[in-house]
Design a protein around this motif. Sequence first.
Motif, PDB file in Angstrom:
ATOM      1  N   ALA A 270     -24.903 -31.990  24.778  1.00 57.93           N
ATOM      2  CA  ALA A 270     -23.936 -30.984  25.197  1.00 57.93           C
ATOM      3  C   ALA A 270     -23.138 -31.456  26.405  1.00 57.93           C
ATOM      4  O   ALA A 270     -23.634 -32.192  27.257  1.00 57.93           O
ATOM      5  CB  ALA A 270     -24.645 -29.674  25.522  1.00 57.93           C
ATOM      6  N   ILE A 290     -20.859 -28.178  22.411  1.00 61.67           N
ATOM      7  CA  ILE A 290     -21.396 -29.205  21.513  1.00 61.67           C
ATOM      8  C   ILE A 290     -20.437 -29.339  20.338  1.00 61.67           C
ATOM      9  O   ILE A 290     -20.167 -28.368  19.630  1.00 61.67           O
ATOM     10  CB  ILE A 290     -22.808 -28.838  20.996  1.00 61.67           C
ATOM     11  CG1 ILE A 290     -23.795 -28.714  22.147  1.00 61.67           C
ATOM     12  CG2 ILE A 290     -23.288 -29.891  19.995  1.00 61.67           C
ATOM     13  CD1 ILE A 290     -25.191 -28.332  21.711  1.00 61.67           C
ATOM     14  N   ASP A 297     -29.447 -28.965  16.071  1.00 61.35           N
ATOM     15  CA  ASP A 297     -28.945 -28.167  17.194  1.00 61.35           C
ATOM     16  C   ASP A 297     -29.349 -26.701  17.090  1.00 61.35           C
ATOM     17  O   ASP A 297     -29.105 -25.937  18.022  1.00 61.35           O
ATOM     18  CB  ASP A 297     -27.416 -28.266  17.278  1.00 61.35           C
ATOM     19  CG  ASP A 297     -26.949 -29.660  17.658  1.00 61.35           C
ATOM     20  OD1 ASP A 297     -27.607 -30.273  18.512  1.00 61.35           O
ATOM     21  OD2 ASP A 297     -25.949 -30.139  17.087  1.00 61.35           O
TER      22      ASP A 297
END
Length: 470
Positions: A270, A290, A297
């Motif tokens: 990120a 992101i 994720d």
Amino acid sequence: MICYILIICCGLAGNVLSKGSRSSSRLNTPVLSVTSKQIVIQASQTLQLQCKGKAQLAWTSPDSVHPDQGRLSIKEYRCGFQDQLHCSSLTLRGASAQDTGAYACKYSTKKRKRQAAVYVYIRDALKPFLELHSSIPEVVYLTEGRKLIIPCRVTAPDIPVTLKKFPEERLIPDGKKIIWNSKHGFIIPDPTYQFIGLLSCEATSNGVLYSTKYLTHRQVNTIFDVYLNATNPLKMLRGETLAINCTVTAEWNARVQITWDYPGKGNSSALITNRIDQSSSNIFHSILVIKQLKDTDRGVYSCNVQSGPSTRDTNTTLVIYDKPFISVKYRHRPTVEVTAGQDSFKLSLKVKAFPSPEVVWLKDGMIAAEKCARYKIDGYTLIIRDVSEEDAGSYTLKLGIQQHNLYRNLTVSLVVNVKPQIGEKAVSYQDPGTYLVGSKQALICTSHGFPPPRIQWLWHPCARNNTKGL
């Protein structure tokens, strides 16, 4: 007599050896070659320290002393009676004022935490202070209930230092409210608002006045609120870009530290940007981004906020779908019944979809909301107010995600049950009328309802009139 003296001497020698052996066996704390707690050497001289103990040794020194600079060398060797002890020597060549600080020798194993330390001053007439903040003051935080330290450390213990507050107020150490310590600086055990502002430590060396400045800042720690610009759970498609904004409101003059916990933190997947709202100094933002979301994720994203001892946090769960979808099913069966006269009725189907589709309800092929003002759409549900018989019919829920060319629809039948009503009952007769005995008459019953009502006739004979004279 001589023999007696020899026996006594031998006994004393034995005691000395035994004490020496016991002292070496009791080295729970390493022993330095210097016995004083502090020493002073001149800049550019060589510092030499030796240490011994009963286990392997390690050294700690000020941050300015780095082994890779070539000035520092550490040698380890065995020493003592029959080499039973461990010894280590530290040599620092070309010592500078910045090398002033504590040098400690300790056991390298975690179980043995004791250490022997000496504070080394490295006198330099051109550098009376270890750190010199002349143009830009260093910020020192003042927290209620904690002591305040103005860290103007010096390179020699006998350098006289004066503490001043802007513009020209001199603060005199009295050993209670203000304490001078050459190893730490000025210590204020119970600081008040008097010490908020620009402070300076001044020292004169070789006729030159040196001043290092510190700006005290009263730090407050109250955090009012922490919230995210995301729903919970947060749903996204694989490959999309995630952006979560964590907003923090805090007390004026508060300084907060915002950190994130998320599934890809170990890979630093990120990009995190922190900023303060320009229109208000007590609103803080931390934005986590992101790009190209992956299956790994998905999970919990937590925004953690700390201001001094105060902490707050909030979180959301990220759900990642591989592709867009629409699923629509009947809740129970394709036909639903309702009774006329009901104040409100909700017509709904089971819908799962992502992203959120456009919703249209049709009644008998026409847009329901345009057909009747009593119809209102709430999410995937059609609300019918003041249900009437005319609301019966076929209702179709049309769902579409235009950007993905994905469409689904499902039709449900609504049956409106109407309570049976007798038309003649609604008419009030003043006089039922009289008829001749033996005449033929027709009685009519008009009924209405859904489903069609079943009519049953019942006869209740009247009592005879026994009035005299008839």
